[in-house]
Design a protein around this motif. Sequence first.
Motif, PDB file in Angstrom:
ATOM      1  N   GLY A 129      14.452  18.591   4.854  1.00 20.68           N
ATOM      2  CA  GLY A 129      13.439  17.638   5.308  1.00 20.68           C
ATOM      3  C   GLY A 129      13.313  16.456   4.359  1.00 20.68           C
ATOM      4  O   GLY A 129      13.211  15.302   4.783  1.00 20.68           O
ATOM      5  N   LEU A 130      13.321  16.751   3.059  1.00 20.38           N
ATOM      6  CA  LEU A 130      13.203  15.671   2.073  1.00 20.38           C
ATOM      7  C   LEU A 130      14.434  14.770   2.114  1.00 20.38           C
ATOM      8  O   LEU A 130      14.336  13.547   2.029  1.00 20.38           O
ATOM      9  CB  LEU A 130      13.038  16.260   0.661  1.00 20.38           C
ATOM     10  N   GLU A 131      15.586  15.400   2.259  1.00 24.68           N
ATOM     11  CA  GLU A 131      16.818  14.600   2.278  1.00 24.68           C
ATOM     12  C   GLU A 131      16.866  13.681   3.493  1.00 24.68           C
ATOM     13  O   GLU A 131      17.473  12.617   3.461  1.00 24.68           O
ATOM     14  CB  GLU A 131      18.042  15.531   2.257  1.00 24.68           C
TER      15      GLU A 131
ATOM     16  N   HIS B  13      -0.468  30.225  10.821  1.00 25.25           N
ATOM     17  CA  HIS B  13      -0.503  29.792  12.217  1.00 25.25           C
ATOM     18  C   HIS B  13       0.685  28.906  12.553  1.00 25.25           C
ATOM     19  O   HIS B  13       0.571  27.944  13.289  1.00 25.25           O
ATOM     20  CB  HIS B  13      -1.788  29.028  12.522  1.00 25.25           C
ATOM     21  N   GLY B  14       1.826  29.191  11.972  1.00 24.95           N
ATOM     22  CA  GLY B  14       2.996  28.384  12.271  1.00 24.95           C
ATOM     23  C   GLY B  14       3.067  27.111  11.454  1.00 24.95           C
ATOM     24  O   GLY B  14       4.050  26.386  11.531  1.00 24.95           O
ATOM     25  N   LEU B  15       2.034  26.858  10.673  1.00 27.30           N
ATOM     26  CA  LEU B  15       2.042  25.668   9.821  1.00 27.30           C
ATOM     27  C   LEU B  15       2.244  26.110   8.381  1.00 27.30           C
ATOM     28  O   LEU B  15       1.501  26.944   7.879  1.00 27.30           O
ATOM     29  CB  LEU B  15       0.713  24.916   9.962  1.00 27.30           C
ATOM     30  N   THR B  16       3.270  25.597   7.753  1.00 28.38           N
ATOM     31  CA  THR B  16       3.496  25.928   6.354  1.00 28.38           C
ATOM     32  C   THR B  16       3.220  24.695   5.508  1.00 28.38           C
ATOM     33  O   THR B  16       3.812  23.638   5.727  1.00 28.38           O
ATOM     34  CB  THR B  16       4.943  26.410   6.124  1.00 28.38           C
ATOM     35  N   ALA B  17       2.289  24.843   4.583  1.00 30.30           N
ATOM     36  CA  ALA B  17       1.932  23.740   3.690  1.00 30.30           C
ATOM     37  C   ALA B  17       2.263  24.165   2.264  1.00 30.30           C
ATOM     38  O   ALA B  17       1.797  25.201   1.803  1.00 30.30           O
ATOM     39  CB  ALA B  17       0.442  23.419   3.817  1.00 30.30           C
ATOM     40  N   LEU B  18       3.072  23.393   1.613  1.00 27.40           N
ATOM     41  CA  LEU B  18       3.509  23.737   0.271  1.00 27.40           C
ATOM     42  C   LEU B  18       2.963  22.731  -0.724  1.00 27.40           C
ATOM     43  O   LEU B  18       2.931  21.535  -0.454  1.00 27.40           O
ATOM     44  CB  LEU B  18       5.042  23.744   0.208  1.00 27.40           C
ATOM     45  N   ARG B  76       0.573  13.498   1.109  1.00 30.40           N
ATOM     46  CA  ARG B  76       1.090  14.427   2.115  1.00 30.40           C
ATOM     47  C   ARG B  76       2.430  13.895   2.638  1.00 30.40           C
ATOM     48  O   ARG B  76       2.538  12.728   2.986  1.00 30.40           O
ATOM     49  CB  ARG B  76       0.094  14.539   3.260  1.00 30.40           C
ATOM     50  N   ILE B  77       3.401  14.774   2.677  1.00 30.21           N
ATOM     51  CA  ILE B  77       4.692  14.422   3.272  1.00 30.21           C
ATOM     52  C   ILE B  77       4.906  15.377   4.441  1.00 30.21           C
ATOM     53  O   ILE B  77       5.099  16.577   4.248  1.00 30.21           O
ATOM     54  CB  ILE B  77       5.860  14.579   2.272  1.00 30.21           C
ATOM     55  N   ALA B  84       4.844  20.874   5.871  1.00 27.02           N
ATOM     56  CA  ALA B  84       4.381  19.703   5.117  1.00 27.02           C
ATOM     57  C   ALA B  84       4.336  20.033   3.633  1.00 27.02           C
ATOM     58  O   ALA B  84       4.100  21.176   3.239  1.00 27.02           O
ATOM     59  CB  ALA B  84       2.996  19.270   5.595  1.00 27.02           C
ATOM     60  N   VAL B  85       4.594  19.018   2.829  1.00 30.06           N
ATOM     61  CA  VAL B  85       4.518  19.148   1.379  1.00 30.06           C
ATOM     62  C   VAL B  85       3.315  18.342   0.900  1.00 30.06           C
ATOM     63  O   VAL B  85       3.110  17.205   1.343  1.00 30.06           O
ATOM     64  CB  VAL B  85       5.812  18.636   0.709  1.00 30.06           C
ATOM     65  N   TYR B  86       2.514  18.937   0.050  1.00 36.60           N
ATOM     66  CA  TYR B  86       1.328  18.275  -0.495  1.00 36.60           C
ATOM     67  C   TYR B  86       1.523  18.058  -1.984  1.00 36.60           C
ATOM     68  O   TYR B  86       1.853  18.991  -2.713  1.00 36.60           O
ATOM     69  CB  TYR B  86       0.082  19.138  -0.238  1.00 36.60           C
ATOM     70  N   LEU B  87       1.323  16.824  -2.403  1.00 32.89           N
ATOM     71  CA  LEU B  87       1.472  16.490  -3.817  1.00 32.89           C
ATOM     72  C   LEU B  87       0.091  16.304  -4.441  1.00 32.89           C
ATOM     73  O   LEU B  87      -0.704  15.491  -3.962  1.00 32.89           O
ATOM     74  CB  LEU B  87       2.262  15.186  -3.971  1.00 32.89           C
ATOM     75  N   PHE B  88      -0.172  17.069  -5.453  1.00 33.52           N
ATOM     76  CA  PHE B  88      -1.449  16.947  -6.155  1.00 33.52           C
ATOM     77  C   PHE B  88      -1.189  16.511  -7.589  1.00 33.52           C
ATOM     78  O   PHE B  88      -0.434  17.157  -8.301  1.00 33.52           O
ATOM     79  CB  PHE B  88      -2.200  18.280  -6.176  1.00 33.52           C
TER      80      PHE B  88
END
Lengths: 133, 205
Positions: A129-131, B13-18, B76-77, B84-88
């Motif tokens: 996804g990132l790429e 719930h099918g949503l993965t947040a990292l 948020r990406i 989704a990827v979360y940057l803190f």
Amino acid sequence: MVMAGDGRHPRDSAEWFDDDAGPLIRHFAVTRGRTHASRSDFAMVAVVQTVSPEPHVDPLHWGPEHREILRLCRRATVVADLGSDLDLPLSVLHVLLGDLLDNGLITLHEPFTPGERPSPKILRDVLHGLEAL
Amino acid sequence: MASKHSDPEALGHGLTALKILVSGGFGVGKTTLVGSVSEVRPLRTEEDLTRAGSGTDDLSGVENKRTTTVALDYGRITLRDDLAVYLFGTPGQDRFWFMWDELSNGALGAVVIADTRRLEVSFPAIDFFEKRGVPFIVAVNRFDNAEYHAPEDVGAALDLDPQVPVIVFDARQRTSGKQVLITLVRYLLASQPRVRDDADAGAGG
């Protein structure tokens, strides 16, 4: 920005002046004086979803913030996004989520706990996804 | 505390947040990196001042104020509808150290940004992640007026485990910031215990 179901921004209610003034109804009023969540912590990236079918909630017993959370979380929503969309401090949001969880109105899926790692498949999905960005 | 993890591929719930942490000392480029690679969203919390170490605060004139608002803007990406990827960013001020525990809880990994002109400001972040066992990489933000240093020299100066990737980047550049995150995820894949036959799990960067 998030609009309430009736097209009203949460801040449009008369209690708000501006960011500096803050809400006239202080946050402890929203949480009815409680400052700690009934559960220890809701991780920032935990996923919240309103139970289905969505139960009727009595407006006399549940405040507008509670009901707004239930509305937003018909679709799985991340705790940090809820705090941002509702413009509620995380500390306050945690209390409200605790209420909803204790009453069986939402489900909560926490992300990986320490020592628990995502599977290589998820990591590869993230990498690809990132790429592709 | 977590709900069922019976289907690890469909958490939440099918949503993965990292969650990925972006750390380093004051002024190294944390906010710049988050802003260049993600959609920045405002978030705040209210913390008890006593918990936040009021001893170091100048409280004159605010004797009645017992909580303080902490801005926790995050990025948020959205990679897919269900991923989704979360940057803190970790708070820079020492008095918010206690929040690092909360932030690092369940984090996938961390990026420690370093500025070669003052490497020492990134030491506390490195110490913290090493002690907490949070995997991290070091990203050297290439400031225009800073002398170039080879990544291996920076790694040695920071006394890093040689396996920890060090990458030189420009926090203002989206492609460069993206490469930092890719380097971290590749490192996580490569350092996973008991990795199965992963065709693309090689260390890169």
